[in-house]
Design a protein around this motif. Sequence first.
Motif, PDB file in Angstrom:
ATOM      1  N   ASP A 118       0.711  -1.317   0.045  1.00 55.87           N
ATOM      2  CA  ASP A 118       0.042   0.043   0.021  1.00 55.87           C
ATOM      3  C   ASP A 118       0.872   1.478   0.052  1.00 55.87           C
ATOM      4  OD1 ASP A 118      -2.448  -1.443  -0.026  1.00 55.87           O
ATOM      5  OD2 ASP A 118      -2.783  -1.286   2.065  1.00 55.87           O
ATOM      6  N   ASN A 119       1.968   1.089   0.544  1.00 57.03           N
ATOM      7  CA  ASN A 119       2.981   2.293   0.695  1.00 57.03           C
ATOM      8  C   ASN A 119       4.092   2.416  -0.471  1.00 57.03           C
ATOM      9  OD1 ASN A 119       1.380   3.699   2.996  1.00 57.03           O
ATOM     10  ND2 ASN A 119       1.960   1.639   4.050  1.00 57.03           N
ATOM     11  N   GLU A 120       5.051   1.816   0.131  1.00 59.14           N
ATOM     12  CA  GLU A 120       6.483   2.090  -0.747  1.00 59.14           C
ATOM     13  C   GLU A 120       6.166   1.620  -2.170  1.00 59.14           C
ATOM     14  OE1 GLU A 120       6.374   0.995   2.320  1.00 59.14           O
ATOM     15  OE2 GLU A 120       8.317   1.330   3.416  1.00 59.14           O
ATOM     16  N   TYR A 121       5.447   0.295  -2.376  1.00 60.20           N
ATOM     17  CA  TYR A 121       5.235  -0.362  -3.380  1.00 60.20           C
ATOM     18  C   TYR A 121       4.393   0.616  -4.499  1.00 60.20           C
ATOM     19  CZ  TYR A 121       4.384  -3.701  -7.257  1.00 60.20           C
ATOM     20  OH  TYR A 121       4.252  -4.300  -8.421  1.00 60.20           O
ATOM     21  N   SER A 122       3.173   1.276  -3.914  1.00 62.63           N
ATOM     22  CA  SER A 122       2.444   1.910  -4.712  1.00 62.63           C
ATOM     23  C   SER A 122       3.386   3.234  -5.215  1.00 62.63           C
ATOM     24  CB  SER A 122       1.156   2.221  -3.912  1.00 62.63           C
ATOM     25  OG  SER A 122       0.415   0.925  -3.670  1.00 62.63           O
ATOM     26  N   GLN A 123       4.071   3.764  -4.213  1.00 61.78           N
ATOM     27  CA  GLN A 123       4.797   5.077  -4.540  1.00 61.78           C
ATOM     28  C   GLN A 123       5.642   4.818  -5.661  1.00 61.78           C
ATOM     29  OE1 GLN A 123       4.545   8.284  -3.226  1.00 61.78           O
ATOM     30  NE2 GLN A 123       5.563   8.745  -5.212  1.00 61.78           N
ATOM     31  N   ALA A 124       6.467   3.688  -5.680  1.00 58.16           N
ATOM     32  CA  ALA A 124       7.053   3.325  -6.787  1.00 58.16           C
ATOM     33  C   ALA A 124       6.514   3.118  -8.096  1.00 58.16           C
ATOM     34  CB  ALA A 124       7.963   2.143  -6.297  1.00 58.16           C
ATOM     35  N   LEU A 125       5.339   2.596  -8.143  1.00 58.07           N
ATOM     36  CA  LEU A 125       4.456   2.752  -9.438  1.00 58.07           C
ATOM     37  C   LEU A 125       4.249   4.106  -9.719  1.00 58.07           C
ATOM     38  CD1 LEU A 125       3.135   1.421 -11.700  1.00 58.07           C
ATOM     39  CD2 LEU A 125       1.079   1.170 -10.068  1.00 58.07           C
ATOM     40  N   ARG A 126       3.867   4.860  -8.867  1.00 54.95           N
ATOM     41  CA  ARG A 126       3.553   6.336  -8.967  1.00 54.95           C
ATOM     42  C   ARG A 126       4.631   7.044  -9.760  1.00 54.95           C
ATOM     43  NH1 ARG A 126       0.435   6.024  -4.509  1.00 54.95           N
ATOM     44  NH2 ARG A 126       2.136   6.864  -2.938  1.00 54.95           N
ATOM     45  N   ASP A 127       5.767   6.876  -8.990  1.00 53.11           N
ATOM     46  CA  ASP A 127       7.190   7.271  -9.928  1.00 53.11           C
ATOM     47  C   ASP A 127       7.317   7.008 -11.114  1.00 53.11           C
ATOM     48  OD1 ASP A 127       7.351   8.600  -7.143  1.00 53.11           O
ATOM     49  OD2 ASP A 127       9.010   7.138  -6.570  1.00 53.11           O
ATOM     50  N   ILE A 128       7.385   5.646 -11.306  1.00 51.24           N
ATOM     51  CA  ILE A 128       7.205   5.004 -12.821  1.00 51.24           C
ATOM     52  C   ILE A 128       6.280   5.762 -13.711  1.00 51.24           C
ATOM     53  CG2 ILE A 128       7.079   3.230 -14.138  1.00 51.24           C
ATOM     54  CD1 ILE A 128       7.634   1.477 -12.051  1.00 51.24           C
ATOM     55  N   LEU A 129       4.817   5.816 -13.383  1.00 55.01           N
ATOM     56  CA  LEU A 129       3.741   6.410 -14.093  1.00 55.01           C
ATOM     57  C   LEU A 129       4.017   8.072 -14.415  1.00 55.01           C
ATOM     58  CD1 LEU A 129       0.921   4.709 -12.706  1.00 55.01           C
ATOM     59  CD2 LEU A 129       2.122   4.112 -14.868  1.00 55.01           C
ATOM     60  N   GLN A 130       4.824   8.755 -13.367  1.00 54.25           N
ATOM     61  CA  GLN A 130       4.916   9.986 -13.365  1.00 54.25           C
ATOM     62  C   GLN A 130       5.903  10.376 -14.513  1.00 54.25           C
ATOM     63  OE1 GLN A 130       6.516  12.246  -9.979  1.00 54.25           O
ATOM     64  NE2 GLN A 130       5.454  14.012 -10.715  1.00 54.25           N
ATOM     65  N   SER A 131       7.032   9.583 -14.422  1.00 52.87           N
ATOM     66  CA  SER A 131       8.239   9.635 -15.021  1.00 52.87           C
ATOM     67  C   SER A 131       7.719   9.269 -16.568  1.00 52.87           C
ATOM     68  CB  SER A 131       9.391   8.695 -14.791  1.00 52.87           C
ATOM     69  OG  SER A 131       9.553   9.146 -13.395  1.00 52.87           O
ATOM     70  N   LEU A 132       7.237   8.487 -16.758  1.00 51.23           N
ATOM     71  CA  LEU A 132       6.875   7.904 -18.164  1.00 51.23           C
ATOM     72  C   LEU A 132       5.877   8.952 -19.006  1.00 51.23           C
ATOM     73  CD1 LEU A 132       6.014   4.088 -17.796  1.00 51.23           C
ATOM     74  CD2 LEU A 132       8.048   5.159 -19.083  1.00 51.23           C
ATOM     75  N   SER A 133       4.972   9.519 -18.031  1.00 41.92           N
ATOM     76  CA  SER A 133       4.114  10.683 -18.497  1.00 41.92           C
ATOM     77  C   SER A 133       4.665  11.644 -19.076  1.00 41.92           C
ATOM     78  CB  SER A 133       3.077  11.156 -17.276  1.00 41.92           C
ATOM     79  OG  SER A 133       2.353  12.098 -17.888  1.00 41.92           O
ATOM     80  N   ILE A 134       5.831  12.404 -18.240  1.00 40.73           N
ATOM     81  CA  ILE A 134       6.448  13.394 -18.458  1.00 40.73           C
ATOM     82  C   ILE A 134       7.192  13.331 -19.950  1.00 40.73           C
ATOM     83  CG2 ILE A 134       8.711  14.752 -17.831  1.00 40.73           C
ATOM     84  CD1 ILE A 134       7.646  14.596 -15.045  1.00 40.73           C
ATOM     85  N   ILE A 135       8.111  11.938 -19.989  1.00 43.75           N
ATOM     86  CA  ILE A 135       8.733  11.660 -21.033  1.00 43.75           C
ATOM     87  C   ILE A 135       7.814  11.436 -22.255  1.00 43.75           C
ATOM     88  CG2 ILE A 135      10.076   9.788 -22.191  1.00 43.75           C
ATOM     89  CD1 ILE A 135      11.179   9.292 -19.314  1.00 43.75           C
ATOM     90  N   ASN A 136       6.648  10.973 -22.244  1.00 46.37           N
ATOM     91  CA  ASN A 136       5.615  10.999 -23.190  1.00 46.37           C
ATOM     92  C   ASN A 136       5.140  12.235 -23.615  1.00 46.37           C
ATOM     93  OD1 ASN A 136       3.927   9.224 -24.868  1.00 46.37           O
ATOM     94  ND2 ASN A 136       2.267  10.086 -23.675  1.00 46.37           N
ATOM     95  N   ARG A 137       5.142  13.149 -22.803  1.00 47.93           N
ATOM     96  CA  ARG A 137       4.697  14.489 -23.203  1.00 47.93           C
ATOM     97  C   ARG A 137       5.660  15.097 -23.934  1.00 47.93           C
ATOM     98  NH1 ARG A 137       2.256  15.534 -18.392  1.00 47.93           N
ATOM     99  NH2 ARG A 137       4.416  16.370 -17.443  1.00 47.93           N
ATOM    100  N   LEU A 138       6.996  14.938 -23.495  1.00 50.43           N
ATOM    101  CA  LEU A 138       8.342  15.542 -24.327  1.00 50.43           C
ATOM    102  C   LEU A 138       8.109  15.012 -25.669  1.00 50.43           C
ATOM    103  CD1 LEU A 138      10.963  15.584 -21.492  1.00 50.43           C
ATOM    104  CD2 LEU A 138      10.021  17.509 -22.395  1.00 50.43           C
ATOM    105  N   LEU A 139       7.960  13.901 -25.918  1.00 48.65           N
ATOM    106  CA  LEU A 139       7.876  13.184 -27.053  1.00 48.65           C
ATOM    107  C   LEU A 139       6.567  13.584 -28.181  1.00 48.65           C
ATOM    108  CD1 LEU A 139       9.336   9.741 -26.387  1.00 48.65           C
ATOM    109  CD2 LEU A 139      10.333  11.827 -27.499  1.00 48.65           C
ATOM    110  N   LEU A 140       5.532  14.279 -27.234  1.00 47.15           N
ATOM    111  CA  LEU A 140       4.426  14.646 -28.048  1.00 47.15           C
ATOM    112  C   LEU A 140       4.619  16.055 -28.454  1.00 47.15           C
ATOM    113  CD1 LEU A 140       1.611  12.656 -26.064  1.00 47.15           C
ATOM    114  CD2 LEU A 140       2.566  12.130 -28.400  1.00 47.15           C
ATOM    115  N   GLU A 141       5.176  16.668 -27.896  1.00 44.50           N
ATOM    116  CA  GLU A 141       5.297  18.449 -27.945  1.00 44.50           C
ATOM    117  C   GLU A 141       5.651  18.672 -29.197  1.00 44.50           C
ATOM    118  OE1 GLU A 141       7.544  19.746 -24.575  1.00 44.50           O
ATOM    119  OE2 GLU A 141       5.811  19.712 -23.386  1.00 44.50           O
TER     120      GLU A 141
END
Length: 141
Positions: A118-141
Amino acid sequence: MQQVSVTSDAAGFGCCNKQGLRDRLNIIAAAEAHVVWKKRLGDHVQGLSHELLGAALLGQDGVCQLGGLIGGAAFAAFRGTDEHRQLRVGHEKFHQLAALVIEKLNGGDRKAAKALFDNEYSQALRDILQSLSIINRLLLE
């Protein structure tokens, strides 16, 4: 013969480079695969699944497609960026913590496994998704 002009954005990517990177990275599929893994592990934590999951295999971040991409040539353009570091660290934690959750479950400590999930594992997934989202956004601009 017609000349093709390729302009670069602030990150130094040309439009053709961005399209090629998007095709190779398949960011949406990588994100979805990790969300699905969280669901599978969550089913174990809740006692809803008895699928055999090996802690040793889950703990290896280089085994999945995203793990291979993070250290490979496709992500070379992002190395040294905060997004790449967060993605790499979050992805390593995601797999290490998955293995630890399985170890806790195998040891009979469902409460500790749930807290970790519920805590550390979920945070690690959030970090992955946030990073991928930013990278994806950079590739779409």
